[in-house]
Design a protein around this motif. Structure first.
Motif, PDB file in Angstrom:
ATOM      1  N   LEU A 254      32.610 -31.977   7.789  1.00  0.00           N
ATOM      2  CA  LEU A 254      31.804 -32.973   7.071  1.00  0.00           C
ATOM      3  C   LEU A 254      31.673 -34.275   7.852  1.00  0.00           C
ATOM      4  CD1 LEU A 254      32.985 -32.318   3.446  1.00  0.00           C
ATOM      5  CD2 LEU A 254      30.699 -31.990   4.358  1.00  0.00           C
TER       6      LEU A 254
ATOM      7  N   GLN B 172      29.103 -33.631  10.568  1.00  0.00           N
ATOM      8  CA  GLN B 172      27.752 -33.610  10.024  1.00  0.00           C
ATOM      9  C   GLN B 172      27.292 -35.019   9.659  1.00  0.00           C
ATOM     10  OE1 GLN B 172      26.575 -34.069   6.629  1.00  0.00           O
ATOM     11  NE2 GLN B 172      24.558 -33.169   6.918  1.00  0.00           N
TER      12      GLN B 172
ATOM     13  N   GLY C 121      27.046 -35.616  -2.521  1.00  0.00           N
ATOM     14  CA  GLY C 121      28.111 -34.663  -2.201  1.00  0.00           C
ATOM     15  C   GLY C 121      29.139 -35.241  -1.245  1.00  0.00           C
ATOM     16  N   ARG C 122      28.652 -35.952  -0.220  1.00  0.00           N
ATOM     17  CA  ARG C 122      29.571 -36.576   0.730  1.00  0.00           C
ATOM     18  C   ARG C 122      30.441 -37.644   0.046  1.00  0.00           C
ATOM     19  NH1 ARG C 122      25.696 -38.171   4.160  1.00  0.00           N
ATOM     20  NH2 ARG C 122      25.036 -36.181   4.934  1.00  0.00           N
TER      21      ARG C 122
ATOM     22  N   SER D 297      27.882 -41.896   3.411  1.00  0.00           N
ATOM     23  CA  SER D 297      26.935 -41.596   2.325  1.00  0.00           C
ATOM     24  C   SER D 297      26.183 -42.849   1.895  1.00  0.00           C
ATOM     25  CB  SER D 297      27.649 -40.976   1.136  1.00  0.00           C
ATOM     26  OG  SER D 297      28.506 -41.908   0.525  1.00  0.00           O
TER      27      SER D 297
ATOM     28  N   TRP E 115      22.911 -34.524  -0.443  1.00  0.00           N
ATOM     29  CA  TRP E 115      23.947 -34.614   0.591  1.00  0.00           C
ATOM     30  C   TRP E 115      24.727 -35.919   0.473  1.00  0.00           C
ATOM     31  CZ3 TRP E 115      26.410 -31.422   3.591  1.00  0.00           C
ATOM     32  CH2 TRP E 115      25.837 -30.208   3.931  1.00  0.00           C
ATOM     33  N   ARG E 116      24.028 -36.997   0.176  1.00  0.00           N
ATOM     34  CA  ARG E 116      24.707 -38.294   0.071  1.00  0.00           C
ATOM     35  C   ARG E 116      25.684 -38.298  -1.101  1.00  0.00           C
ATOM     36  NH1 ARG E 116      20.242 -42.808   0.352  1.00  0.00           N
ATOM     37  NH2 ARG E 116      22.088 -44.103   0.298  1.00  0.00           N
TER      38      ARG E 116
ATOM     39  N   ASP F 113      18.841 -39.256   4.842  1.00  0.00           N
ATOM     40  CA  ASP F 113      19.378 -37.980   4.394  1.00  0.00           C
ATOM     41  C   ASP F 113      18.999 -37.776   2.932  1.00  0.00           C
ATOM     42  OD1 ASP F 113      20.648 -35.614   4.743  1.00  0.00           O
ATOM     43  OD2 ASP F 113      22.679 -36.419   4.757  1.00  0.00           O
ATOM     44  N   THR F 114      19.108 -36.551   2.465  1.00  0.00           N
ATOM     45  CA  THR F 114      18.719 -36.267   1.077  1.00  0.00           C
ATOM     46  C   THR F 114      19.745 -36.855   0.109  1.00  0.00           C
ATOM     47  OG1 THR F 114      19.888 -34.166   1.019  1.00  0.00           O
ATOM     48  CG2 THR F 114      17.588 -34.120   1.774  1.00  0.00           C
TER      49      THR F 114
END
Length: 181
Positions: free
Chosen positions: A80, A83, A44-45, A31, A41-42, A37-38
């Motif tokens: 995860l 991804q 959340g990760r 992250s 997402w960062r 990346d958005t």
């Protein structure tokens, strides 16, 4: 609620919780490094990575016979991490070449003459200008009151002011104020 209990050998148990710790640390690192990346997402990760590190500590510090393990907690880190690896190796999309775009056509700063409607009260194009009544004289229909003069009272259709019983309205006289007692 009855949960199925399963006795895991110690090597599998500690290996599973080591996997949780490694995948949590990897998700936090991914992250921080995934710049293409958005933000959602960062974040959340990173949050899930912190949760996995906390669950790893729970497993290592707790009694192996009392620790609860969910099958979803085995599948989620695998998905995860996969991804995150794809995001880390994905090439960023190139920025569009703006030099190939035509120059913007901005509207003129001021509208051309005749583009705006006339202001309220002004004659439309092709009409005669408004006629004003002379001061001290009541304006006739179609005329405007002269500046500083009260406008003519609006008449209802079919009403003639000379009819008997017509009393023009008079302004109310100011009343004296009574001092408070």
């Amino acid at each position: 609620m009855n949960l199925a209990t399963l006795e895991l050998p110690e090597e599998v148990f500690y290996g599973l919780f080591a996997f949780y710790g490694v995948s949590g640390a990897f998700l936090i690192l991914a992250s921080a490094l995934a710049k293409n990346d958005t933000v959602g997402w960062r974040i959340g990760r990173a949050v899930i990575g912190l949760a996995l590190l906390g669950y790893c500590a729970y497993g290592f510090l707790g009694d192996p016979a009392e620790v609860w393990i969910s099958p979803k907690l085995v599948i989620a880190p695998i998905l995860l991490v996969g991804q995150a690896i794809m995001v880390l190796f994905k090439k960023p999309e190139p920025a569009p070449d703006l030099s190939q775009l035509p120059p913007p056509s901005a509207p003129p700063a001021y509208p051309a003459p005749g583009m705006l409607p006339p202001p309220q009260g002004a004659p439309a194009p092709g009409q005669a200008p408004a006629q004003f009544a002379t001061p001290g004289q009541a304006p006739a229909p179609g005329q405007f009151a002269a500046p500083g003069q009260a406008p003519a009272p609006q008449q209802q259709p079919g009403f003639v002011p000379s009819q008997a019983g017509y009393v023009p309205p008079t302004p109310a006289a100011p009343q004296a104020q009574v001092p408070p007692q």
